[in-house]
Design an enzyme around this catalytic site. Sequence first.
Site, PDB file in Angstrom:
ATOM      1  N   LYS A  49       0.851  -1.183   0.000  1.00  0.00           N
ATOM      2  CA  LYS A  49       0.000   0.000   0.000  1.00  0.00           C
ATOM      3  C   LYS A  49       0.889   1.235   0.000  1.00  0.00           C
ATOM      4  O   LYS A  49       1.719   1.426   0.889  1.00  0.00           O
ATOM      5  CB  LYS A  49      -0.925  -0.011   1.217  1.00  0.00           C
ATOM      6  N   GLY A  77       0.205   8.536   1.418  1.00  0.00           N
ATOM      7  CA  GLY A  77       0.824   9.767   1.867  1.00  0.00           C
ATOM      8  C   GLY A  77       1.167  10.682   0.718  1.00  0.00           C
ATOM      9  O   GLY A  77       0.500  10.720  -0.311  1.00  0.00           O
ATOM     10  N   GLY A 114      -4.614  11.134  -0.779  1.00  0.00           N
ATOM     11  CA  GLY A 114      -5.337  12.160  -0.032  1.00  0.00           C
ATOM     12  C   GLY A 114      -4.919  13.581  -0.350  1.00  0.00           C
ATOM     13  O   GLY A 114      -5.774  14.467  -0.479  1.00  0.00           O
ATOM     14  N   ASP A 154      -6.020   2.035   3.104  1.00  0.00           N
ATOM     15  CA  ASP A 154      -5.464   1.020   4.000  1.00  0.00           C
ATOM     16  C   ASP A 154      -6.401  -0.181   4.095  1.00  0.00           C
ATOM     17  O   ASP A 154      -5.975  -1.339   4.053  1.00  0.00           O
ATOM     18  CB  ASP A 154      -5.222   1.601   5.393  1.00  0.00           C
ATOM     19  N   LYS A 185      -5.037   3.285  10.236  1.00  0.00           N
ATOM     20  CA  LYS A 185      -4.009   2.419   9.653  1.00  0.00           C
ATOM     21  C   LYS A 185      -3.633   1.279  10.601  1.00  0.00           C
ATOM     22  O   LYS A 185      -3.541   0.112  10.200  1.00  0.00           O
ATOM     23  CB  LYS A 185      -2.772   3.252   9.301  1.00  0.00           C
TER      24      LYS A 185
END
Length: 253
Positions: free
Chosen positions: A7, A10, A41, A157, A212
Amino acid sequence: MAKWVIKLGGAVLNNMGAAKALISVFNTHPEDDFILVHGGGSLVDTWLKDAGFVSSKHLGLRISPQEQMPYIVGALAGCANKQLMGAAINCGIKPIGMSLYEAGILSEKKLKALGQVGTCVAHDAKTLEVLLESGHLPIVSSIGFDENGNWYNVNADEAAAAIAQLLNAELIFMTDVEAVLDHKLAPLHQLDQQQIKSLIDEGVIKGGMQVKVNTSLQAALHLRRGVYISSWQKPENLTALLNGEHVGTQITP
């Protein structure tokens, strides 16, 4: 041969050099299969701001009203996904970009108050298995669909954990931080269920990291083995993890 779900999240999408460096690590393990799952994001924040929307979160999850979904889908399934495809192609890898639906994961509405935020329901691993057998790298955005074709913004996540469970694969979260941190901002090398509960109750782990860590714990419990959280800023961390070394924080069942 091992299967790995990586994954990537960030701010890495703001640094394609770092993304390429991470993806190139896959070439050092040609005998293994990799699935790359991503969010985006910061990119979504930019697109929504440019469109005149205000972004809000609840318990680390982005509130996703229906009117914002075209921008969220465009940022994640469109721009972010194709940026990572470009990085993979540049590394000599054959990527296939997809949403969670194509990856065999169905979605359902999580909470009415969150708008079009979805959950993950494992459905069918056949498409991913065929792609892996043919030597492709699936790059999966965190956009999901339900059986009626409604689209959802799924926490990346949770999406990665669902795919790891679907394939019984190893799971690594490459995030902005080197590891989960304690109250003194020192890295924690290993966390179990009781330690996680205590740190959440104390307010040390909160927001996006709480999502997370909880997701990692649920995946570890289901997979019956450790799940790692480490930094995308150091490609050597991913190399070490693929080689069985302990880097970052290991979440244990």
